[in-house]
Design a protein around this motif. Structure first.
Motif, PDB file in Angstrom:
ATOM      1  N   SER A 244      -6.750 -16.604  32.641  1.00 48.51           N
ATOM      2  CA  SER A 244      -5.362 -16.158  32.767  1.00 48.51           C
ATOM      3  C   SER A 244      -4.639 -16.855  33.916  1.00 48.51           C
ATOM      4  O   SER A 244      -3.416 -16.927  33.922  1.00 48.51           O
ATOM      5  CB  SER A 244      -5.280 -14.644  32.921  1.00 48.51           C
ATOM      6  OG  SER A 244      -5.822 -14.236  34.160  1.00 48.51           O
TER       7      SER A 244
ATOM      8  N   MET B 211       9.404 -19.512  28.165  1.00 47.36           N
ATOM      9  CA  MET B 211       9.525 -18.146  28.658  1.00 47.36           C
ATOM     10  C   MET B 211       9.909 -18.228  30.141  1.00 47.36           C
ATOM     11  O   MET B 211       9.304 -18.978  30.898  1.00 47.36           O
ATOM     12  CB  MET B 211       8.187 -17.429  28.477  1.00 47.36           C
ATOM     13  CG  MET B 211       8.229 -15.963  28.815  1.00 47.36           C
ATOM     14  SD  MET B 211       6.655 -15.099  28.516  1.00 47.36           S
ATOM     15  CE  MET B 211       6.764 -14.769  26.788  1.00 47.36           C
TER      16      MET B 211
ATOM     17  N   ASN C  16      -1.274 -15.236  24.308  1.00 47.57           N
ATOM     18  CA  ASN C  16      -0.415 -14.818  23.200  1.00 47.57           C
ATOM     19  C   ASN C  16       0.842 -14.134  23.734  1.00 47.57           C
ATOM     20  O   ASN C  16       0.770 -13.031  24.261  1.00 47.57           O
ATOM     21  CB  ASN C  16      -1.183 -13.857  22.285  1.00 47.57           C
ATOM     22  CG  ASN C  16      -0.396 -13.498  21.049  1.00 47.57           C
ATOM     23  OD1 ASN C  16       0.765 -13.826  20.910  1.00 47.57           O
ATOM     24  ND2 ASN C  16      -1.052 -12.804  20.137  1.00 47.57           N
ATOM     25  N   PRO C  17       2.002 -14.781  23.587  1.00 45.78           N
ATOM     26  CA  PRO C  17       3.247 -14.161  24.046  1.00 45.78           C
ATOM     27  C   PRO C  17       3.761 -13.099  23.096  1.00 45.78           C
ATOM     28  O   PRO C  17       4.656 -12.350  23.431  1.00 45.78           O
ATOM     29  CB  PRO C  17       4.221 -15.343  24.106  1.00 45.78           C
ATOM     30  CG  PRO C  17       3.740 -16.244  23.020  1.00 45.78           C
ATOM     31  CD  PRO C  17       2.238 -16.102  23.013  1.00 45.78           C
TER      32      PRO C  17
ATOM     33  N   ALA D 150       7.598 -14.013  32.046  1.00 41.51           N
ATOM     34  CA  ALA D 150       6.200 -14.393  31.855  1.00 41.51           C
ATOM     35  C   ALA D 150       5.291 -13.591  32.776  1.00 41.51           C
ATOM     36  O   ALA D 150       4.218 -13.135  32.355  1.00 41.51           O
ATOM     37  CB  ALA D 150       6.016 -15.890  32.095  1.00 41.51           C
TER      38      ALA D 150
ATOM     39  N   HIS E 164      -1.066 -20.620  29.837  1.00 41.56           N
ATOM     40  CA  HIS E 164       0.360 -20.300  29.776  1.00 41.56           C
ATOM     41  C   HIS E 164       0.661 -19.644  28.429  1.00 41.56           C
ATOM     42  O   HIS E 164      -0.133 -19.697  27.505  1.00 41.56           O
ATOM     43  CB  HIS E 164       1.186 -21.580  29.916  1.00 41.56           C
ATOM     44  CG  HIS E 164       0.892 -22.338  31.163  1.00 41.56           C
ATOM     45  ND1 HIS E 164       1.495 -22.060  32.352  1.00 41.56           N
ATOM     46  CD2 HIS E 164       0.019 -23.347  31.413  1.00 41.56           C
ATOM     47  CE1 HIS E 164       1.029 -22.867  33.286  1.00 41.56           C
ATOM     48  NE2 HIS E 164       0.123 -23.658  32.741  1.00 41.56           N
ATOM     49  N   PHE E 165       1.843 -19.038  28.335  1.00 42.79           N
ATOM     50  CA  PHE E 165       2.272 -18.448  27.078  1.00 42.79           C
ATOM     51  C   PHE E 165       2.912 -19.480  26.168  1.00 42.79           C
ATOM     52  O   PHE E 165       2.846 -19.377  24.958  1.00 42.79           O
ATOM     53  CB  PHE E 165       3.286 -17.321  27.329  1.00 42.79           C
ATOM     54  CG  PHE E 165       2.695 -16.121  27.991  1.00 42.79           C
ATOM     55  CD1 PHE E 165       1.902 -15.234  27.270  1.00 42.79           C
ATOM     56  CD2 PHE E 165       2.919 -15.868  29.331  1.00 42.79           C
ATOM     57  CE1 PHE E 165       1.342 -14.121  27.876  1.00 42.79           C
ATOM     58  CE2 PHE E 165       2.369 -14.758  29.941  1.00 42.79           C
ATOM     59  CZ  PHE E 165       1.589 -13.887  29.217  1.00 42.79           C
ATOM     60  N   ASP E 166       3.537 -20.494  26.756  1.00 41.93           N
ATOM     61  CA  ASP E 166       4.358 -21.414  25.971  1.00 41.93           C
ATOM     62  C   ASP E 166       3.758 -22.796  25.743  1.00 41.93           C
ATOM     63  O   ASP E 166       4.346 -23.614  25.060  1.00 41.93           O
ATOM     64  CB  ASP E 166       5.739 -21.553  26.602  1.00 41.93           C
ATOM     65  CG  ASP E 166       5.681 -21.972  28.062  1.00 41.93           C
ATOM     66  OD1 ASP E 166       4.576 -22.049  28.627  1.00 41.93           O
ATOM     67  OD2 ASP E 166       6.758 -22.216  28.634  1.00 41.93           O
TER      68      ASP E 166
ATOM     69  N   GLY F 142       2.408  -6.166  25.315  1.00 43.47           N
ATOM     70  CA  GLY F 142       1.230  -6.557  26.058  1.00 43.47           C
ATOM     71  C   GLY F 142      -0.020  -5.846  25.610  1.00 43.47           C
ATOM     72  O   GLY F 142      -1.041  -5.890  26.268  1.00 43.47           O
TER      73      GLY F 142
ATOM     74  N   HIS G  65       5.050 -10.047  31.446  1.00 42.54           N
ATOM     75  CA  HIS G  65       4.212 -10.005  30.255  1.00 42.54           C
ATOM     76  C   HIS G  65       2.745 -10.216  30.623  1.00 42.54           C
ATOM     77  O   HIS G  65       1.857  -9.563  30.074  1.00 42.54           O
ATOM     78  CB  HIS G  65       4.665 -11.062  29.237  1.00 42.54           C
ATOM     79  CG  HIS G  65       4.035 -10.891  27.903  1.00 42.54           C
ATOM     80  ND1 HIS G  65       4.424  -9.914  27.018  1.00 42.54           N
ATOM     81  CD2 HIS G  65       3.007 -11.537  27.313  1.00 42.54           C
ATOM     82  CE1 HIS G  65       3.674  -9.981  25.937  1.00 42.54           C
ATOM     83  NE2 HIS G  65       2.803 -10.967  26.095  1.00 42.54           N
ATOM     84  N   HIS G  66       2.486 -11.102  31.570  1.00 40.65           N
ATOM     85  CA  HIS G  66       1.121 -11.340  32.028  1.00 40.65           C
ATOM     86  C   HIS G  66       0.537 -10.066  32.634  1.00 40.65           C
ATOM     87  O   HIS G  66      -0.623  -9.729  32.389  1.00 40.65           O
ATOM     88  CB  HIS G  66       1.092 -12.487  33.048  1.00 40.65           C
ATOM     89  CG  HIS G  66      -0.277 -12.900  33.414  1.00 40.65           C
ATOM     90  ND1 HIS G  66      -0.964 -12.285  34.425  1.00 40.65           N
ATOM     91  CD2 HIS G  66      -1.094 -13.843  32.903  1.00 40.65           C
ATOM     92  CE1 HIS G  66      -2.154 -12.837  34.526  1.00 40.65           C
ATOM     93  NE2 HIS G  66      -2.255 -13.781  33.612  1.00 40.65           N
TER      94      HIS G  66
ATOM     95  N   ARG H 218      -3.866 -20.888  24.568  1.00 34.31           N
ATOM     96  CA  ARG H 218      -2.742 -20.350  25.324  1.00 34.31           C
ATOM     97  C   ARG H 218      -2.800 -18.842  25.207  1.00 34.31           C
ATOM     98  O   ARG H 218      -3.465 -18.284  24.323  1.00 34.31           O
ATOM     99  CB  ARG H 218      -1.409 -20.905  24.831  1.00 34.31           C
ATOM    100  CG  ARG H 218      -1.062 -20.562  23.420  1.00 34.31           C
ATOM    101  CD  ARG H 218       0.187 -21.334  22.974  1.00 34.31           C
ATOM    102  NE  ARG H 218       0.400 -21.156  21.564  1.00 34.31           N
ATOM    103  CZ  ARG H 218       1.233 -20.262  21.036  1.00 34.31           C
ATOM    104  NH1 ARG H 218       1.948 -19.483  21.813  1.00 34.31           N
ATOM    105  NH2 ARG H 218       1.357 -20.161  19.737  1.00 34.31           N
TER     106      ARG H 218
END
Length: 98
Positions: A35, A1, A90-91, A6, A39-41, A96, A9-10, A88
């Motif tokens: 947080s 991402m 969730n992307p 990112a 990470h998302f990925d 969101g 989205h965060h 991780r």
């Protein structure tokens, strides 16, 4: 991402978590702490004992908070790495929303 995506989205995820009335104070504290590390990925190992010590919380409360964040699909559990569980963010949460 991508970094910008990112971060956006965060921000959306943080806003959704902080306004969700089902999220307890303990879960909000755990999410806020994690947080910054997660990470998302890719997954990051988390020791609940270290998390409890860092936040000055009891381990059962940390465990309950993590389970709530998992049930809300905010945190994704990937695997176990020794005593640590890898998580991780969730992307895939739509917009969101928690």
């Amino acid at each position: 991402m991508r970094f910008e995506a990112a971060m956006q989205h965060h921000d959306l995820l943080s806003r959704a978590v902080s306004t969700d009335r089902e999220i307890t104070l303990e879960a909000l504290r755990v999410f806020t702490y994690l947080s910054r590390r997660l990470h998302f990925d890719r997954s990051v190992p988390v020791l609940q004992s270290e998390l409890a010590d860092a936040l000055g919380m009891q381990r059962p409360n940390v465990n309950r908070a993590i389970k709530l964040l998992e049930n809300k699909q905010i945190l994704l559990r990937d695997s176990k790495l020794g005593r640590a569980i890898t998580f991780r963010l969730n992307p895939g949460l739509e917009g969101g929303r928690a």
